[in-house]
Design an enzyme around this catalytic site. Structure first.
Site, PDB file in Angstrom:
ATOM      1  N   ARG A   1      42.251  38.077  33.541  1.00  0.00           N
ATOM      2  CA  ARG A   1      43.070  38.928  34.415  1.00  0.00           C
ATOM      3  C   ARG A   1      42.296  39.351  35.656  1.00  0.00           C
ATOM      4  O   ARG A   1      42.832  39.382  36.766  1.00  0.00           O
ATOM      5  CB  ARG A   1      43.526  40.164  33.630  1.00  0.00           C
ATOM      6  CG  ARG A   1      44.472  41.058  34.415  1.00  0.00           C
ATOM      7  CD  ARG A   1      45.144  42.081  33.519  1.00  0.00           C
ATOM      8  NE  ARG A   1      45.905  43.031  34.321  1.00  0.00           N
ATOM      9  CZ  ARG A   1      45.720  44.342  34.319  1.00  0.00           C
ATOM     10  NH1 ARG A   1      44.781  44.871  33.543  1.00  0.00           N
ATOM     11  NH2 ARG A   1      46.447  45.124  35.079  1.00  0.00           N
TER      12      ARG A   1
ATOM     13  N   HIS B   1      49.276  34.868  29.483  1.00  0.00           N
ATOM     14  CA  HIS B   1      49.731  35.996  28.659  1.00  0.00           C
ATOM     15  C   HIS B   1      49.674  35.683  27.166  1.00  0.00           C
ATOM     16  O   HIS B   1      50.012  36.536  26.352  1.00  0.00           O
ATOM     17  CB  HIS B   1      51.159  36.399  29.040  1.00  0.00           C
ATOM     18  CG  HIS B   1      51.228  37.227  30.281  1.00  0.00           C
ATOM     19  ND1 HIS B   1      52.408  37.621  30.865  1.00  0.00           N
ATOM     20  CD2 HIS B   1      50.246  37.733  31.062  1.00  0.00           C
ATOM     21  CE1 HIS B   1      52.150  38.336  31.958  1.00  0.00           C
ATOM     22  NE2 HIS B   1      50.844  38.412  32.092  1.00  0.00           N
TER      23      HIS B   1
ATOM     24  N   ASN C   1      45.178  47.792  40.220  1.00  0.00           N
ATOM     25  CA  ASN C   1      43.901  47.349  39.655  1.00  0.00           C
ATOM     26  C   ASN C   1      43.210  48.415  38.805  1.00  0.00           C
ATOM     27  O   ASN C   1      42.174  48.129  38.192  1.00  0.00           O
ATOM     28  CB  ASN C   1      42.951  46.917  40.772  1.00  0.00           C
ATOM     29  CG  ASN C   1      43.327  45.569  41.362  1.00  0.00           C
ATOM     30  OD1 ASN C   1      44.008  44.777  40.718  1.00  0.00           O
ATOM     31  ND2 ASN C   1      42.897  45.310  42.585  1.00  0.00           N
TER      32      ASN C   1
ATOM     33  N   HIS D   1      43.344  38.771  39.620  1.00  0.00           N
ATOM     34  CA  HIS D   1      43.429  39.878  40.577  1.00  0.00           C
ATOM     35  C   HIS D   1      42.433  39.729  41.720  1.00  0.00           C
ATOM     36  O   HIS D   1      42.618  40.318  42.780  1.00  0.00           O
ATOM     37  CB  HIS D   1      43.229  41.210  39.851  1.00  0.00           C
ATOM     38  CG  HIS D   1      44.442  41.660  39.097  1.00  0.00           C
ATOM     39  ND1 HIS D   1      45.031  42.895  39.280  1.00  0.00           N
ATOM     40  CD2 HIS D   1      45.194  41.024  38.156  1.00  0.00           C
ATOM     41  CE1 HIS D   1      46.082  43.002  38.487  1.00  0.00           C
ATOM     42  NE2 HIS D   1      46.194  41.884  37.790  1.00  0.00           N
TER      43      HIS D   1
END
Length: 325
Positions: free
Chosen positions: A67, A199, A99, A71
């Site tokens: 993740r 995911h 974030n 980001h």
């Protein structure tokens, strides 16, 4: 009498100098699989040891690091800018609202790897390269596909929270918004769906989906009831979370896609993937064929890992990943 100017170099010499200059710039900016083979021969060994030790002690590190890479890469390219801490004079990317929930274990892994690499080969390995390799190795550790990571990225010299808004997918975005966000960065709908397969590991905080449980008819009714119960105390405990893939949360596989037709998706965007006619065929393909998912995920991750990278003089090698030099 004024001294005469030196004669200009012959045209042939100018051409040679221009070619040499262009070649030097090309070499400086070229990525390669063996970028550190001479400058930091212990790079792979140090990365492997650091990653393995961290994942064993903190099993959520893999999902968090994956993740963290998303980001970092999607808003401004894979340049390690999300790793930089804010100062009194600058609010950095990691403190943008979206974030704030990035997990500490992922940041800790990058700091540990950078510390070990600085001891072995100072001022050589970029934080951006560390993050890209760590994400790949952790996916592989959990049973996911291996893909080549080209090395030689430089770290960003800047990080601003204001650059993040609108440049990362949010759980409540509709599918058109998410498709357009990825398309603006050169990713197809199929690549976006493949990347969403990340995911299959990790978790989502209750605050990201609790308000939708009673309103979204795409949830399996019994699953919706279980989610309500699991998240009942989230207003008092904002850290409450639920696994994205309730079947095999710590294994990288295609069960995330198999869950979606059954109403077992967690986020609004998860349901959108199955219910939108543009993305549904790819969800069904990956639910049926894990090898196909792995191949497409690996290709999409390799593409993402070189998106918007900085090379040559456009970046730097940070001595610390959380601060510019």
């Amino acid at each position: 009498m004024a001294p005469s100017s030196p004669p200009p170099p012959p045209p042939s010499l100018l051409v040679v100098l221009l070619l040499l200059s262009s070649t030097a710039l090309l070499c400086e900016s070229r990525l390669s699989l063996d970028y550190y083979s001479k400058t930091c021969p212990s790079f792979s060994k140090i990365m492997q040891e650091t990653i393995t030790n961290k994942q064993i002690t903190s099993p959520t590190t893999a999902a968090g690091t994956l993740r963290l890479m998303f980001h970092d890469c999607l808003p401004n390219g894979c340049d390690g800018s999300v790793l930089i801490s804010s100062t009194a004079f600058n609010k950095a990317e990691r403190d943008a609202d979206i974030n704030l929930s990035l997990p500490g274990d992922a940041f800790d892994l990058i700091v540990r790897a950078k510390t070990a690499l600085e001891l072995s080969c100072p001022n050589t390995v970029s934080c951006a390269d560390i993050l890209s390799v760590a994400a790949r190795d952790l996916v592989t550790m959990l049973g996911g596909p291996y893909y080549d990571v080209y090395l030689g990225r430089k770290d960003s010299k800047f990080s601003q929270a204001s650059s993040i808004e609108g440049n990362l997918p949010k759980p409540n975005m509709d599918m058109s918004q998410i498709i357009n966000l990825f398309a603006a960065r050169g990713f197809t709908i199929q690549e976006m769906v493949a990347l969403s397969g990340a995911h299959t590991i990790g978790f989502s905080h209750c605050k990201e989906f609790s308000s939708n449980i009673g309103n979204d008819t795409h949830y399996n009714p019994r699953f919706a009831q279980a989610l309500k119960q699991a998240c009942s105390d989230y207003p008092q405990n904002p850290t409450l979370s639920v696994f994205n893939d309730i079947m095999t949360p710590n294994k990288f596989d295609n069960l995330y896609f198999q869950n979606l037709p059954k109403g077992l998706g967690i986020l609004e965007s998860d349901h959108g993937l199955y219910n939108d006619p543009r993305t549904k065929p790819f969800v069904e393909l990956y639910a049926k064929d894990q090898n196909n998912f792995f191949q497409d995920f690996a290709r999409a991750m390799q593409k993402l890992s070189v998106y918007g990278i900085k090379t040559g003089r456009k970046g730097e090698i940070r001595r610390r990943c959380d601060a510019v030099n």
